[in-house]
Design an enzyme around this catalytic site. Structure first.
Site, PDB file in Angstrom:
ATOM      1  N   HIS A   1      29.054   3.384  17.100  1.00 58.20           N
ATOM      2  CA  HIS A   1      27.962   4.340  16.965  1.00 58.20           C
ATOM      3  C   HIS A   1      27.184   4.437  18.277  1.00 58.20           C
ATOM      4  O   HIS A   1      27.324   3.599  19.157  1.00 58.20           O
ATOM      5  CB  HIS A   1      26.990   3.871  15.867  1.00 58.20           C
ATOM      6  CG  HIS A   1      27.513   4.058  14.493  1.00 58.20           C
ATOM      7  ND1 HIS A   1      27.350   3.100  13.502  1.00 58.20           N
ATOM      8  CD2 HIS A   1      28.177   5.075  13.915  1.00 58.20           C
ATOM      9  CE1 HIS A   1      27.887   3.532  12.386  1.00 58.20           C
ATOM     10  NE2 HIS A   1      28.408   4.733  12.607  1.00 58.20           N
TER      11      HIS A   1
ATOM     12  N   CYS B   1      21.305  -1.601  11.512  1.00 53.31           N
ATOM     13  CA  CYS B   1      22.167  -1.097  10.444  1.00 53.31           C
ATOM     14  C   CYS B   1      21.721  -1.504   9.049  1.00 53.31           C
ATOM     15  O   CYS B   1      22.014  -0.821   8.081  1.00 53.31           O
ATOM     16  CB  CYS B   1      23.596  -1.612  10.629  1.00 53.31           C
ATOM     17  SG  CYS B   1      24.353  -1.022  12.124  1.00 53.31           S
TER      18      CYS B   1
ATOM     19  N   VAL C   1      31.643  -7.280  11.331  1.00 52.50           N
ATOM     20  CA  VAL C   1      32.049  -6.016  10.700  1.00 52.50           C
ATOM     21  C   VAL C   1      31.216  -4.869  11.282  1.00 52.50           C
ATOM     22  O   VAL C   1      30.832  -3.937  10.591  1.00 52.50           O
ATOM     23  CB  VAL C   1      31.915  -6.070   9.160  1.00 52.50           C
ATOM     24  CG1 VAL C   1      33.092  -6.826   8.575  1.00 52.50           C
ATOM     25  CG2 VAL C   1      30.604  -6.716   8.749  1.00 52.50           C
TER      26      VAL C   1
ATOM     27  N   ARG D   1      32.903   5.158   2.589  1.00 48.72           N
ATOM     28  CA  ARG D   1      31.469   4.868   2.537  1.00 48.72           C
ATOM     29  C   ARG D   1      30.641   5.988   1.908  1.00 48.72           C
ATOM     30  O   ARG D   1      29.432   5.855   1.763  1.00 48.72           O
ATOM     31  CB  ARG D   1      30.954   4.592   3.960  1.00 48.72           C
ATOM     32  CG  ARG D   1      31.652   3.421   4.622  1.00 48.72           C
ATOM     33  CD  ARG D   1      30.939   2.995   5.864  1.00 48.72           C
ATOM     34  NE  ARG D   1      29.554   2.587   5.578  1.00 48.72           N
ATOM     35  CZ  ARG D   1      28.662   2.306   6.513  1.00 48.72           C
ATOM     36  NH1 ARG D   1      28.991   2.405   7.771  1.00 48.72           N
ATOM     37  NH2 ARG D   1      27.448   1.947   6.175  1.00 48.72           N
TER      38      ARG D   1
ATOM     39  N   LEU E   1      34.980  -2.190   6.685  1.00 50.04           N
ATOM     40  CA  LEU E   1      35.628  -1.659   7.883  1.00 50.04           C
ATOM     41  C   LEU E   1      35.206  -2.470   9.093  1.00 50.04           C
ATOM     42  O   LEU E   1      34.085  -2.940   9.195  1.00 50.04           O
ATOM     43  CB  LEU E   1      35.213  -0.199   8.084  1.00 50.04           C
ATOM     44  CG  LEU E   1      35.494   0.750   6.913  1.00 50.04           C
ATOM     45  CD1 LEU E   1      34.763   2.057   7.122  1.00 50.04           C
ATOM     46  CD2 LEU E   1      36.999   0.975   6.777  1.00 50.04           C
TER      47      LEU E   1
END
Lengths: 905, 282
Positions: free
Chosen positions: B170, B271, B265, B95, B28
């Protein structure tokens, strides 16, 4: 030192009404208290009765509701009874409690009660207790302001009390924490209470499961707690407490007082008041926060609660955020909590409550205690050796492992109104409970222990004579039922029980399961007065502490009972009590009471009927409606606009109650009848200073002392001008209230208020008129009869109790009803290897003659195979030899045999 | 040992996951871009190497799963704090499978697992900012209120405040912790607004360090024995202005890690790993 021996202060005994119980009670002049003493040993820790002189004089009024008695059970010691005027303020009670706890940093704490809607409320120290409490006379001692940094507290005792509160908070889920934190906190609790982990401890997990550490405790958690406990080796209890607090204070909900509310859109939210400000939660998420400096004004109106927010950097205008609470009471409660928290944590000194002004509305409530800043200064000045205190259940858990909790529930105070005689009965039952629980905690199996009675009520206002007579009658009935077998069925629930339904102590039956962790500490026994039931609470752990003296207390209990019942009838001149206590599994108690001249005095006086003086009633102010209930508070310290007034809220219901009280005070009969207990020829002056008139100057005085302080602070810039013009037309009754003086703020730390500083020099007590009713004690000179108490049928009491009473028949010596004046009293205690003799000598002046009565109690501790009859004969013989000029009037043999062995299946 | 005692930035373990080939095409992303898979592999290897050798962490490397193109971004699959691990329910349906392998790995590390089973709840670890004293949960496209509530239940010791995330993927797409009590924050308006919210919601005071580039505000802070404050940041080549700001942290050891390809991405530095402190005090 709270108590002094009677012999050391004969002077003060003049203040006391004399009583057969005087053996057990000694009087302390400075504290106005009677404290129960163990023979030769001070048991102030265990028993503490507090009287104000006014209480004693109240007795004269025959008004059984004229004072109230309170009882507090604290984890440190089982009982703490005292009595005070009905009009005592919250502060009085709170100070008493703190004094009892030996707590100096008391500003972090407070007393709570449950209101009619079962909401927890803080007892306002500046207001009369009675006006705040609506239903239940039950208080808890709680932490009110959680110190953000407990390490800054001065005394370990304070930290320990904070720990107790937090343990409870954590265990009941009020202070949520993770599994890991539960285990960590639990391990510190164990370390603090039990000390180092003992490797040879038998099956530690068994008792672990009896302790409550968390709401959803499991084996896994208990194992982890034990594991961590091992790692704390060498840590002192104080260190463990400190570690506990270091971890607890970091919890996000530490010190957050939650209130349910709805936001403007009707969504359920929770408001949390804490040291930093107001937090808004939705479920468990924090969705907003208003720090105190951001808040300009806190107010409530009806069930709405508003905060006015200081404009942010980019905003131009102040904004007001409103929340809806369940009702106006909740709104007011939240508002009060906000006012108090803000004052305590943010101000240097509390704001003075504003004076009620003409035509103002709303609450004038302000925080009256010390602020955190002040209390820190005060604590830094504490100059005393670290007080010794006993931790909750250390002893118990390590020895008997019969379940315990390390948390707060022992902090319960019960209070109720009762008359003097009831006070004694109450004490008797407390003692009885104490023993029963003690025995049951020894591992004795049993089903129930309950005492059924049909008298004793404590709530009877203004009894008519008839009622009093009934009372008397039922008192003997009470005695009988107490002595006889337990009732076959538990007593029916009734009003009292209903009232107490919310409390864990409602249980009528004490079941063994009750001796489980959480409420093991609380076992009820009831006294049933006129179809009322009353539950007592007490905590066995402490009872266990007095194990060695248990038998003595049993005797006291019985004695107290007898004393109460016969108070009006019998004067015990000389009593020899022989107690035999076996240290072997079968203890025996033999009690012999000798009474030479037993003047059963028939009192036939007309009881002054206390009735309310209706005409005197002040106009009750009840024009306020809920809609007018509102108040504002401007928390901002920096706003420096001279204030005018703060709206004051009327508390409607209180007004009417007040008149009643005033009149009670006025109802003092001049020709008070003196109790037959006191034998004396000289007419006794009843110094009745409790009149309304007498009180007025007092109040005025008080006013004078407080007023200057108010004036000084009138210009305090903390208050902003009243914003909403008060609705009109409310005549302010506060001003002309006779009570107005008492409404004045109390300066924190100000010593006891009016109630405590009393002065009657001679106190004469009147017992209610006596009706001769059947007595369990057999009054027969020659043919002494046995009354066997079938205690076997009370399984939980694992003893067999026999009481044999011999009484001389030459009663009625003088039925003149004239009470005497107590001249001296003396208690002598001697101890030998297996006997303890306590001789209590009291001299009373009666008709110009001095009369001496001697009461002896001999406790023989020995093996079960001691010849009781011989012991008895010996005791009587000795008594006769020692006092040849006296005659033995009464002998009570109290024999107690533990039945544990026989009953073993 | 216990959560409350853990010092901020102390870690012993890291969980990472390999890059599947499907990342290049199927992962994504918020903007159209071509991912150089080889370069991405290389960057990731570097990243793992830094964790392992320079920071001395015990790295648990999970194999990539081709069926889960975003699986390299392990942070979203779990939130670990102290001894407790919350297995999340990622906001993106594609996910959700990522949590399986993560759960197994964390179980092996002997953490107390809490699973988010509520079907109404979604939460990406990337929306969770743990400051050492409390949690901030960004309410974003990937995370909802219910998810935040479950997180609050899992970590009862801490306050959990919600912060609306209006832009960016986020919460941590524009902020991260730069040390105890120090929040690194992007200069964008929404980032600053979020910071204000966080400051208002907190009983604690935080320092802030504003970097011109939102993406550069995502760094990894660690307190490494012998090294002190360590900050893993994006390279100076990538965000030169932000690097200048970060250079002001004089008593820090700054370690630049390239994340260019992953960033295509929407992968930031935090992350790609879950940091765990398993060290016990006992």
């Amino acid at each position: 030192e709270n108590t002094t021996n009677v012999s050391s202060c004969p002077q003060t005994l003049k203040n006391a009404c004399f009583h057969p119980l005087s053996t057990a009670l000694s009087l302390c002049p400075s504290e106005n208290c009677l404290s129960l003493r163990k023979w030769g040993k001070n048991v102030t820790d265990s028993f503490f009765f507090f009287f104000t002189p006014s209480l004693l004089s109240m007795e004269n009024k025959q008004n059984s509701a004229s004072f109230m008695m309170m009882m507090l059970t604290v984890s440190f010691s089982p009982f703490f009874c005292f009595s005070t005027q009905k009009r005592a303020k919250g502060q009085f009670l709170f100070f008493k409690v703190c004094e009892h706890l030996n707590l100096m940093e008391k500003d972090y704490f407070g007393l709570t009660y449950k209101d009619t809607h079962d909401h927890k409320c803080w007892l306002d120290p500046t207001k009369e207790i009675k006006r705040q409490i609506r239903n239940s006379w039950q208080f808890s001692f709680n932490v009110k302001f959680y110190p953000p940094d407990p390490s800054l507290l001065t005394e370990d005792l304070t930290r320990y009390l904070l720990c107790l509160q937090l343990r409870e908070d954590v265990a009941c889920g009020r202070l949520p924490c993770s599994f890991v934190t539960h285990t960590l906190l639990g391990s510190y609790t164990l370390q603090a209470e039990l000390g180092d982990y003992e490797v040879d401890q038998p099956k530690p997990l068994d008792y672990m499961s009896q302790l409550t550490f968390a709401p959803n405790q499991n084996k896994d958690m208990e194992e982890k707690i034990l594991e961590l406990h091992k790692s704390h080796r060498g840590m002192t209890p104080a260190q463990a407490d400190a570690q506990f607090l270091e971890n607890a204070k970091k919890l996000s909900m530490y010190g957050v007082d939650l209130h349910h509310a709805k936001d403007s859109e009707g969504v359920d939210i929770t408001l949390g008041v804490c040291a930093n400000g107001l937090l808004v939660y939705k479920d468990r998420l924090r969705i907003n926060r208003f720090a105190w400096p951001k808040i300009l004004k806190i107010s409530y109106k009806r069930n709405n609660f508003y905060i006015k927010i200081r404009p942010g950097e980019t905003e131009q205008f102040e904004s007001t955020v409103g929340f809806k609470l369940q009702n106006h009471r909740s709104a007011k409660r939240l508002w009060k909590v906000c006012v108090e928290n803000h004052s305590f944590f943010r101000l240097n000194a509390p704001e003075p409550p504003t004076k009620a002004r003409f035509l103002t509305l709303g609450s004038k409530f302000r925080y009256s205690g010390r602020t955190q800043a002040q209390t820190r200064v005060a604590s830094s000045l504490i100059d005393r050796p670290a007080p010794n205190f006993e931790r909750t259940s250390s002893k118990r858990i390590s020895r008997s492992l019969d379940g315990a909790s390390f948390i707060f529930p022992q902090f319960i105070i019960y209070a109720f109104t009762c008359s003097f005689i009831h006070f004694y009965l109450f004490c008797a039952f407390v003692l009885f409970c104490c023993m029963s629980a003690f025995q049951s905690s020894l591992g004795v199996h049993g089903e129930n222990i309950y005492v059924r009675h049909s008298n004793l009520m404590l709530e009877d206002h203004d009894k008519t004579q008839d009622e009093v007579l009934k009372h008397q009658a039922s008192i003997s009935q009470l005695k009988r039922s107490f002595m006889e077998a337990p009732p076959p069925s538990p007593p029916q629930p009734n009003q009292w029980e209903k009232r107490l339904t919310s409390s864990p102590t409602t249980t009528i039956r004490v079941q063994p399961s009750l001796f489980d962790p959480l409420f093991s500490a609380v076992s009820p026994v009831l006294v049933v007065p006129n179809d009322h039931f009353f539950c007592f609470c007490f905590c066995p752990p402490c009872v266990c502490c007095v194990r060695a003296h248990f038998i003595v207390e049993l005797h006291v209990c019985v004695c107290v009972l007898y004393g109460c019942i016969q108070t009006a009838e019998v004067e015990i001149e000389e009593t020899v009590v022989v107690q035999e206590v076996s240290k072997a599994p079968k203890p025996t108690v033999v009690t012999i009471e000798k009474v030479p001249h037993e003047p059963v005095v028939k009192v036939e006086e007309a009881m002054p009927v206390a009735e309310e003086d209706e005409p005197n009633k002040r106009e009750s102010v009840s024009s306020e409606s809920e809609s007018e209930e509102e108040a504002e508070y401007h928390p901002n310290v920096h706003v420096s606009i001279a204030h005018s007034e703060i709206p004051e809220e009327k508390e409607e219901e209180e007004e009417e109650e007040e008149e009643v009280e005033v009149h009670v005070v006025e109802q003092i009969p001049n020709d008070t009848i003196l109790p037959p207990v006191i034998e004396e020829a000289a007419p006794v002056e009843v110094q009745q200073q409790e009149t309304h008139d007498a009180e007025r100057p007092k109040e005025a005085e008080e006013k004078h002392t407080t007023e200057p302080e108010n004036d000084e602070s009138t210009d305090d810039p903390m208050l902003t001008p009243e914003e909403a013009p008060p609705p009109n037309g409310l005549p302010l009754a506060e001003e002309d209230s006779p009570d107005a003086g008492q409404e004045e703020p109390k300066v924190n730390g100000q010593p006891m208020t009016v109630e405590t500083e009393h002065r009657p020099q001679v106190i004469c007590c009147t017992e209610p008129p006596v009706v001769k009713t059947e007595m369990v004690t057999i009054s027969d000179t020659f043919a002494a009869q046995k009354t066997e108490i079938a205690t076997k049928e009370v399984p939980i009491v694992h003893t067999e109790t026999k009481t044999i009473t011999y009484e001389a028949s030459q009663l009625d010596g003088n039925a003149d009803g004239e009470p005497g004046v107590l001249m001296t009293a003396q208690t002598i205690t001697s101890e030998s290897l297996c006997t303890t003799t306590t001789t209590h000598i009291t001299k009373t002046l009666k008709g110009g003659l001095s009369e001496t009565r001697i009461e002896k109690r001999i406790v023989i501790t020995g093996d079960c195979d001691i010849d009781h009859d011989e012991a008895l004969a010996q005791a009587i013989k000795e008594a006769k030899e020692q006092h040849p000029d006296m005659s033995v009037t009464r002998v009570v043999v109290h024999k107690e045999t533990e039945l544990a062995e026989e009953e073993e299946d | 040992m216990a959560g409350l005692l853990a010092k901020f930035g102390h870690y012993t373990h890291a969980v990472v996951r390999g890059i599947p080939s499907s990342l290049a095409t199927e992962a994504l992303r918020s903007s159209q871009s071509e991912v150089d898979l080889a370069k991405a592999h290389q960057e990731h290897a570097e990243y793992v190497e830094v964790l392992r050798t320079r920071l001395g962490l015990e790295v648990v490397e999970l194999p990539a799963d081709e069926a889960l193109p975003d699986c390299v971004f392990v942070e979203d699959a779990a939130v670990v704090c102290g001894d407790t691990a919350l297995i999340t329910r990622p906001g993106a349906v594609s996910r959700r499978g990522e949590t399986e392998a993560m759960k197994e790995a964390l179980k092996k590390l002997d953490l107390n697992l809490v699973e988010m089973t509520d079907e109404n709840a979604t939460l990406d670890g990337g929306d969770v900012l743990f400051t050492g004293q409390e949690f901030f949960v960004g309410l974003s496209k990937r995370t909802n209120q219910r998810g935040a509530e479950i997180l609050a239940d899992a970590f009862k010791d801490y306050a959990v405040s919600t912060v609306p995330v209006t832009e960016g993927l986020h919460l941590k797409s524009f902020c991260s912790m730069g040390g105890p009590g120090l929040i690194l924050i992007g200069a964008s308006e929404h980032a600053q607004k979020a910071l204000k919210t966080m400051q208002q919601m907190s009983n604690y005071r935080y320092d802030k360090l504003t970097v011109p580039d939102d993406l550069a505000a995502n760094c990894i802070y660690m307190n490494v024995p012998g090294k002190g404050h360590v900050l893993l940041h994006t390279t100076g080549d990538q965000f030169p202005e932000s690097f200048k700001v970060l250079e002001k942290l004089t008593d820090y050891t700054l370690i630049a890690v390239s994340g260019l390809e992953k960033m295509k991405v929407d992968g930031a530095l935090t992350c790609c790993s879950i940091l765990i402190n398993k060290k016990t005090d006992i």
